[in-house]
Write an enzyme that holds these catalytic residues in place. Sequence first.
Site, short mmCIF file in Angstrom:
data_model
loop_
_atom_site.label_atom_id
_atom_site.label_comp_id
_atom_site.label_asym_id
_atom_site.label_seq_id
_atom_site.Cartn_x
_atom_site.Cartn_y
_atom_site.Cartn_z
CB CYS A 199 -0.87 0.12 1.13
SG CYS A 199 -0.27 0.01 2.89
CB THR A 200 0.34 4.83 0.49
OG1 THR A 200 -1.14 4.68 -0.37
CG2 THR A 200 0.97 6.08 0.10
#
Length: 343
Positions: A199-200
């Site tokens: 994810c980020t």
Amino acid sequence: MQLYNKLSAKERAALIEEAGKDRLTISFYKYAHIGNPQILRDHLFLTWNDLDVLGRIYVATEGINAQLSVPAENFKTFKKHLDSISFLKGVRLNIAIEQDNMSFLKLKVKVRNKIVADGLNDKTFDVTNKGLHVKAEEFNELIEDPNTILVDMRNHYESEIGHFKNAITPDVDTFRDSLDIIEENLAEHKETKKLVMYCTGGIRCEKASAYYKHKGFKNVYQLEGGIIEYTRQVRDKNLENKFLGKNFVFDHRRGERISEDVIAQCHQCGAPCDTHTNCANEACHLLFIQCEECKAKMDNCCSDHCKEVNALPFEEQKKLRKGKKASNKIFKKGRSEVLKFKR
């Protein structure tokens, strides 16, 4: 005692420009047991306000999730303060690849039920029994393994502008939506495949990895530090970059370019484009992808209707908005019938 912002975003932007000093955009998270989130919230606000820290920070009984901007000259003092808090000592800081002094224009520290809205009952599983963290080099090796399933734990509007090669990118609006979909689609591989997630910055994978281990997945991995830290390691160690396009970020920049690939398209004309914007009509504010040509043609609006509303005098726009709740389009990012080329 000041526990809230007194300056508008416009006033703050003017002060930052006048100061002419570099700022660092940083994100971090930490799962921990916090007895009184409100006390921590107030402490953070008072300390960070004095350091001219700006950003969006969520505090809950389960931990902290922070995206913020700090003056470069105050970074050491800021880090010293973090280290003075027992559960934050030595916490990994994800420093943005592309810096922007205007990434955040207010300091918002909020107490929430959770630091990420996941809709899960955490009492049913051990959130500390997480998957194995892997750094960029090992991650690159893992995702080339035919026995690996690579999953993007972000939402549709994030993965649309950038994702890893061969990743599964669920077409979902929220993190919670993706959890059940992924479990259902990968159920037959729980014991045989390696489940690798990213994810980020890592926070969503942290919770998801514990959840999937609870659900019976035997080999669970997550990219340590997410796309942000991956990119830093790739550049520092001269590794092969396997990420295509931009990394969506949750500040005024809306994206950091990781590779020169443009894998998305303008939602209005279909031209190659990966620049997100918000509709200029305050009653809409829809997040969508818009190229420069359409931006000029549509006055930064998502539709002819919004363009007409946005052209009205400000007071008339306020009257039209009065008594009406915010449109669901604001929360259905990139989802609207007016967007002809939304994939």
